[in-house]
Scaffold this motif. Structure first.
Motif, PDB file in Angstrom:
ATOM      1  N   GLY A 293      21.897   4.123  65.185  1.00  0.00           N
ATOM      2  CA  GLY A 293      21.781   3.999  63.737  1.00  0.00           C
ATOM      3  C   GLY A 293      20.423   4.393  63.197  1.00  0.00           C
ATOM      4  O   GLY A 293      20.313   4.715  62.011  1.00  0.00           O
ATOM      5  N   ARG A 294      19.385   4.380  64.012  1.00  0.00           N
ATOM      6  CA  ARG A 294      18.047   4.749  63.542  1.00  0.00           C
ATOM      7  C   ARG A 294      17.786   6.225  63.778  1.00  0.00           C
ATOM      8  O   ARG A 294      17.995   6.722  64.878  1.00  0.00           O
ATOM      9  CB  ARG A 294      16.976   3.929  64.269  1.00  0.00           C
ATOM     10  N   LYS A 295      17.371   6.940  62.751  1.00  0.00           N
ATOM     11  CA  LYS A 295      17.018   8.344  62.916  1.00  0.00           C
ATOM     12  C   LYS A 295      15.840   8.459  63.870  1.00  0.00           C
ATOM     13  O   LYS A 295      14.823   7.808  63.703  1.00  0.00           O
ATOM     14  CB  LYS A 295      16.668   8.975  61.570  1.00  0.00           C
ATOM     15  N   ALA A 401      19.967  13.894  80.005  1.00  0.00           N
ATOM     16  CA  ALA A 401      20.605  12.943  80.896  1.00  0.00           C
ATOM     17  C   ALA A 401      20.246  11.513  80.536  1.00  0.00           C
ATOM     18  O   ALA A 401      20.965  10.598  80.878  1.00  0.00           O
ATOM     19  CB  ALA A 401      20.198  13.212  82.343  1.00  0.00           C
ATOM     20  N   GLU A 402      19.112  11.297  79.878  1.00  0.00           N
ATOM     21  CA  GLU A 402      18.654   9.949  79.665  1.00  0.00           C
ATOM     22  C   GLU A 402      18.806   9.477  78.238  1.00  0.00           C
ATOM     23  O   GLU A 402      18.880   8.296  77.987  1.00  0.00           O
ATOM     24  CB  GLU A 402      17.153   9.829  80.047  1.00  0.00           C
ATOM     25  N   ALA A 403      18.762  10.387  77.272  1.00  0.00           N
ATOM     26  CA  ALA A 403      18.714   9.916  75.897  1.00  0.00           C
ATOM     27  C   ALA A 403      19.400  10.889  74.971  1.00  0.00           C
ATOM     28  O   ALA A 403      19.518  12.069  75.241  1.00  0.00           O
ATOM     29  CB  ALA A 403      17.264   9.718  75.453  1.00  0.00           C
ATOM     30  N   VAL A 404      19.862  10.337  73.869  1.00  0.00           N
ATOM     31  CA  VAL A 404      20.363  11.144  72.770  1.00  0.00           C
ATOM     32  C   VAL A 404      19.427  10.913  71.606  1.00  0.00           C
ATOM     33  O   VAL A 404      19.192   9.770  71.212  1.00  0.00           O
ATOM     34  CB  VAL A 404      21.798  10.734  72.397  1.00  0.00           C
ATOM     35  N   VAL A 405      18.855  11.969  71.065  1.00  0.00           N
ATOM     36  CA  VAL A 405      17.878  11.850  69.988  1.00  0.00           C
ATOM     37  C   VAL A 405      18.472  12.459  68.732  1.00  0.00           C
ATOM     38  O   VAL A 405      18.993  13.570  68.750  1.00  0.00           O
ATOM     39  CB  VAL A 405      16.559  12.571  70.353  1.00  0.00           C
ATOM     40  N   ALA A 406      18.414  11.716  67.646  1.00  0.00           N
ATOM     41  CA  ALA A 406      18.928  12.240  66.384  1.00  0.00           C
ATOM     42  C   ALA A 406      18.148  13.486  66.007  1.00  0.00           C
ATOM     43  O   ALA A 406      16.919  13.488  66.037  1.00  0.00           O
ATOM     44  CB  ALA A 406      18.795  11.184  65.286  1.00  0.00           C
ATOM     45  N   PRO A 407      18.823  14.607  65.640  1.00  0.00           N
ATOM     46  CA  PRO A 407      18.139  15.872  65.445  1.00  0.00           C
ATOM     47  C   PRO A 407      17.214  15.926  64.245  1.00  0.00           C
ATOM     48  O   PRO A 407      16.327  16.743  64.204  1.00  0.00           O
ATOM     49  CB  PRO A 407      19.310  16.858  65.269  1.00  0.00           C
ATOM     50  N   THR A 408      17.420  15.050  63.263  1.00  0.00           N
ATOM     51  CA  THR A 408      16.615  15.173  62.045  1.00  0.00           C
ATOM     52  C   THR A 408      15.186  14.686  62.222  1.00  0.00           C
ATOM     53  O   THR A 408      14.300  15.132  61.520  1.00  0.00           O
ATOM     54  CB  THR A 408      17.281  14.390  60.902  1.00  0.00           C
ATOM     55  N   PRO A 410      12.894  14.132  65.491  1.00  0.00           N
ATOM     56  CA  PRO A 410      12.719  14.090  66.942  1.00  0.00           C
ATOM     57  C   PRO A 410      11.776  12.981  67.344  1.00  0.00           C
ATOM     58  O   PRO A 410      10.780  12.725  66.686  1.00  0.00           O
ATOM     59  CB  PRO A 410      12.118  15.476  67.257  1.00  0.00           C
ATOM     60  N   ASP A 411      12.139  12.299  68.428  1.00  0.00           N
ATOM     61  CA  ASP A 411      11.298  11.247  68.967  1.00  0.00           C
ATOM     62  C   ASP A 411      10.031  11.861  69.534  1.00  0.00           C
ATOM     63  O   ASP A 411      10.096  12.796  70.314  1.00  0.00           O
ATOM     64  CB  ASP A 411      12.057  10.495  70.071  1.00  0.00           C
ATOM     65  N   PRO A 412       8.838  11.347  69.171  1.00  0.00           N
ATOM     66  CA  PRO A 412       7.596  11.951  69.643  1.00  0.00           C
ATOM     67  C   PRO A 412       7.422  11.866  71.144  1.00  0.00           C
ATOM     68  O   PRO A 412       6.694  12.647  71.724  1.00  0.00           O
ATOM     69  CB  PRO A 412       6.514  11.137  68.917  1.00  0.00           C
ATOM     70  N   VAL A 413       8.097  10.904  71.796  1.00  0.00           N
ATOM     71  CA  VAL A 413       7.996  10.840  73.252  1.00  0.00           C
ATOM     72  C   VAL A 413       8.923  11.840  73.909  1.00  0.00           C
ATOM     73  O   VAL A 413       8.608  12.503  74.870  1.00  0.00           O
ATOM     74  CB  VAL A 413       8.332   9.414  73.726  1.00  0.00           C
ATOM     75  N   ALA A 414      10.153  11.920  73.343  1.00  0.00           N
ATOM     76  CA  ALA A 414      11.138  12.795  73.959  1.00  0.00           C
ATOM     77  C   ALA A 414      10.832  14.263  73.706  1.00  0.00           C
ATOM     78  O   ALA A 414      11.116  15.116  74.535  1.00  0.00           O
ATOM     79  CB  ALA A 414      12.528  12.464  73.421  1.00  0.00           C
ATOM     80  N   ALA A 415      10.274  14.618  72.547  1.00  0.00           N
ATOM     81  CA  ALA A 415      10.036  16.025  72.223  1.00  0.00           C
ATOM     82  C   ALA A 415       8.719  16.158  71.486  1.00  0.00           C
ATOM     83  O   ALA A 415       8.679  16.108  70.255  1.00  0.00           O
ATOM     84  CB  ALA A 415      11.179  16.579  71.377  1.00  0.00           C
ATOM     85  N   PRO A 416       7.574  16.277  72.198  1.00  0.00           N
ATOM     86  CA  PRO A 416       6.262  16.338  71.538  1.00  0.00           C
ATOM     87  C   PRO A 416       6.158  17.512  70.583  1.00  0.00           C
ATOM     88  O   PRO A 416       6.690  18.588  70.832  1.00  0.00           O
ATOM     89  CB  PRO A 416       5.294  16.489  72.716  1.00  0.00           C
ATOM     90  N   THR A 417       5.482  17.268  69.479  1.00  0.00           N
ATOM     91  CA  THR A 417       5.253  18.338  68.518  1.00  0.00           C
ATOM     92  C   THR A 417       3.802  18.767  68.583  1.00  0.00           C
ATOM     93  O   THR A 417       2.920  17.994  68.959  1.00  0.00           O
ATOM     94  CB  THR A 417       5.596  17.861  67.099  1.00  0.00           C
ATOM     95  N   HIS A 418       3.511  19.999  68.166  1.00  0.00           N
ATOM     96  CA  HIS A 418       2.168  20.553  68.237  1.00  0.00           C
ATOM     97  C   HIS A 418       1.846  21.235  66.914  1.00  0.00           C
ATOM     98  O   HIS A 418       2.572  22.119  66.460  1.00  0.00           O
ATOM     99  CB  HIS A 418       2.065  21.571  69.366  1.00  0.00           C
ATOM    100  N   PRO A 419       0.761  20.806  66.273  1.00  0.00           N
ATOM    101  CA  PRO A 419       0.460  21.365  64.955  1.00  0.00           C
ATOM    102  C   PRO A 419       0.080  22.829  64.993  1.00  0.00           C
ATOM    103  O   PRO A 419       0.202  23.532  64.007  1.00  0.00           O
ATOM    104  CB  PRO A 419      -0.698  20.486  64.474  1.00  0.00           C
ATOM    105  N   ASP A 420      -0.444  23.293  66.131  1.00  0.00           N
ATOM    106  CA  ASP A 420      -0.850  24.691  66.229  1.00  0.00           C
ATOM    107  C   ASP A 420       0.367  25.548  66.540  1.00  0.00           C
ATOM    108  O   ASP A 420       0.914  25.481  67.633  1.00  0.00           O
ATOM    109  CB  ASP A 420      -1.902  24.855  67.344  1.00  0.00           C
ATOM    110  N   PRO A 421       0.827  26.368  65.605  1.00  0.00           N
ATOM    111  CA  PRO A 421       2.047  27.149  65.853  1.00  0.00           C
ATOM    112  C   PRO A 421       1.866  28.170  66.964  1.00  0.00           C
ATOM    113  O   PRO A 421       2.828  28.632  67.552  1.00  0.00           O
ATOM    114  CB  PRO A 421       2.332  27.821  64.494  1.00  0.00           C
ATOM    115  N   ALA A 422       0.640  28.508  67.256  1.00  0.00           N
ATOM    116  CA  ALA A 422       0.429  29.500  68.317  1.00  0.00           C
ATOM    117  C   ALA A 422       0.687  28.918  69.692  1.00  0.00           C
ATOM    118  O   ALA A 422       0.970  29.635  70.647  1.00  0.00           O
ATOM    119  CB  ALA A 422      -1.006  30.040  68.259  1.00  0.00           C
ATOM    120  N   GLN A 423       0.587  27.594  69.799  1.00  0.00           N
ATOM    121  CA  GLN A 423       0.796  26.982  71.104  1.00  0.00           C
ATOM    122  C   GLN A 423       2.248  26.677  71.366  1.00  0.00           C
ATOM    123  O   GLN A 423       2.676  26.650  72.504  1.00  0.00           O
ATOM    124  CB  GLN A 423      -0.004  25.677  71.191  1.00  0.00           C
ATOM    125  N   SER A 424       3.021  26.425  70.320  1.00  0.00           N
ATOM    126  CA  SER A 424       4.390  25.956  70.518  1.00  0.00           C
ATOM    127  C   SER A 424       5.269  26.895  71.314  1.00  0.00           C
ATOM    128  O   SER A 424       5.963  26.486  72.204  1.00  0.00           O
ATOM    129  CB  SER A 424       5.034  25.660  69.143  1.00  0.00           C
TER     130      SER A 424
END
Length: 433
Positions: A293-295, A401-408, A410-424
């Motif tokens: 239920g939690r995004k 295999a371990e988790a389902v993450v709501a797509p809207t 993303p969980d910061p642990v499951a899918a880290p984000t990077h502010p620098d677009p050149a690194q992503s």
């Protein structure tokens, strides 16, 4: 008659031992989310739950009637030895799953034990098959989904209503809501699970000719069952609390409030209808629903699958153990003695194994990675591997295999984000864990 009286006394004591194991096995049902979010201190939480379990035991006897006269045919030749064997199977399964930290169903362990012992000693005519289907199996399948959907809807509604408020502004209210909902679950647990032991003791009294068939549980039976489950609850099933509070999803206070409210409503409704459902399955389904239920919420489906496997094994496993115990108990006094000695030896061995890596109120929130792997856990891992720990690498933790993450969100642990677009683009995809 003296032998029967002694045997009934043994059955009553064994039933209260089962009630005690039910208490510490199912403490997680009411208090896991409250403890994991820090709404209450662990010892305070289990003390409150114990008191409300005791109160709940006095509120209804409908489930007790289902046990004493609904599932097992009182007039089919059931003897106290059969009930004793059924209780032994239920106790052993409760202890094994507690050692493994798996929130399996104490209710289904009891049902499986009674059914297995009855089939061996009396035959198929001793079991009301329609009652088993209507009041045990169907609620077992439906209740987790009902509680899960209710808590998922409640979680979404809760977040929507509080979306314009800062987390600090709502923290106190959610804490109070969690405490109130946890109290309601504890009360509901007493109205459902304590009654199962009342029903077993009443069945033993009926088979021994002490009370008339179809009688309500005497007041001393209600009081003793309530006290036994309250004492077990107070000691706390810390291993299972860890799994429920940390192993299924990362619970936030709004989710804990929603999950407990949905579970309590489901349990109270079933108690009113006389459905002897598993409070463990209801609360587990509610916790999973709150994760969905939690995004951005994470549900560790590998842990959930292990729990479902344990649920599926509970009825037949407890029934098999009780069938063997019933076969021995039918041999006479020496057989009953042998069953009692074996049960004590197995219980002592499980307790000794639990002392190697103890879990208590001081380390209950350490997380699922610290969960001790017992014999049952190892066996269940061959069917559904547990979630990878936080140290797992991308090569060893398969994606999704371990988790389902709501797509809207993303969980910061499951899918880290990077502010620098050149690194992503250059970074490899991170594995969920």
């Amino acid at each position: 008659m003296e032998h029967i009286t002694l045997l009934i006394g043994i059955v009553i004591v064994t039933a209260l031992v089962f009630d005690f194991t039910n208490g510490f096995h199912d403490t997680a049902n009411a208090m896991a989310t409250t403890i994991s979010t820090g709404a209450l201190r662990p010892k305070t939480a289990v003390a409150m739950s114990a008191g409300l379990n005791l109160v709940g035991a006095f509120l209804s006897v409908e489930v007790a009637k289902t046990i004493s006269g609904g599932i097992i045919d009182e007039s089919s030749g059931i003897r106290p030895e059969v009930i004793f064997a059924g209780l032994v199977g239920a106790i052993i399964w409760n202890l094994l799953t507690w050692l493994a930290g798996l929130p399996s169903s104490s209710s289904h362990a009891l049902f499986g034990g009674l059914i297995g012992a009855t089939l061996v000693s009396v035959g198929t005519h001793g079991v009301h098959g329609q009652a088993v289907v209507m009041k045990v199996l169907i609620p077992a399948v439906a209740a987790p989904f009902v509680a899960g959907l209710a808590s998922m809807a409640a979680t979404r509604l809760t977040y929507r209503l509080a979306r314009t408020r800062a987390e600090a502004d709502t923290a106190k209210g959610y804490r109070a809501g969690q405490i109130a909902s946890a109290a309601l679950v504890s009360l509901a647990h007493g109205t459902n699970d304590a009654q199962k032991t009342m029903g077993v003791i009443t069945l033993a009294l009926i088979t021994g000719g002490v009370v008339a068939p179809h009688s309500d549980p005497p007041m001393w039976v209600i009081a003793s069952a309530g006290l036994a489950i309250a004492l077990g609850t107070y000691l706390g099933g810390w291993r299972i609390i860890r799994t429920m509070g940390k192993g299924i999803t990362d619970i936030q206070p709004p989710q804990g409030f929603a999950a407990q409210t949905g579970a309590a409503a489901t349990i109270l409704a079933s108690s009113h209808l006389g459905f002897a459902l598993s409070t463990t399955q209801v609360c587990s389904g509610a916790v999973m629903g709150s994760g969905l239920g939690r995004k951005g919420g994470v549900v560790r489906w590998s842990t959930a699958r292990r729990m479902v496997v344990a649920w599926g094994l509970t009825l037949p496993a407890a029934g098999l153990v009780s069938a063997g115990a019933a076969f021995l108990a039918d041999q006479g006094t020496w057989g009953v003695t042998a069953v009692a000695v074996l049960a004590l030896a197995i219980g002592g061995g499980i307790w000794a194994a639990s002392r190697r890596k103890p879990v208590d109120h001081t380390n209950v929130n350490d997380g699922p990675a610290a969960e001790p792997a017992g014999v049952i856990t190892t066996a269940l891992q061959t069917v559904a591997p547990p979630p990878a720990g936080p140290v797992a690498s991308a090569a060893t933790a398969p994606a999704s295999a371990e988790a389902v993450v709501a797509p809207t969100h993303p969980d910061p642990v499951a899918a880290p984000t990077h502010p620098d677009p050149a690194q992503s683009p250059a970074r490899p995809a991170a594995a969920t864990s």
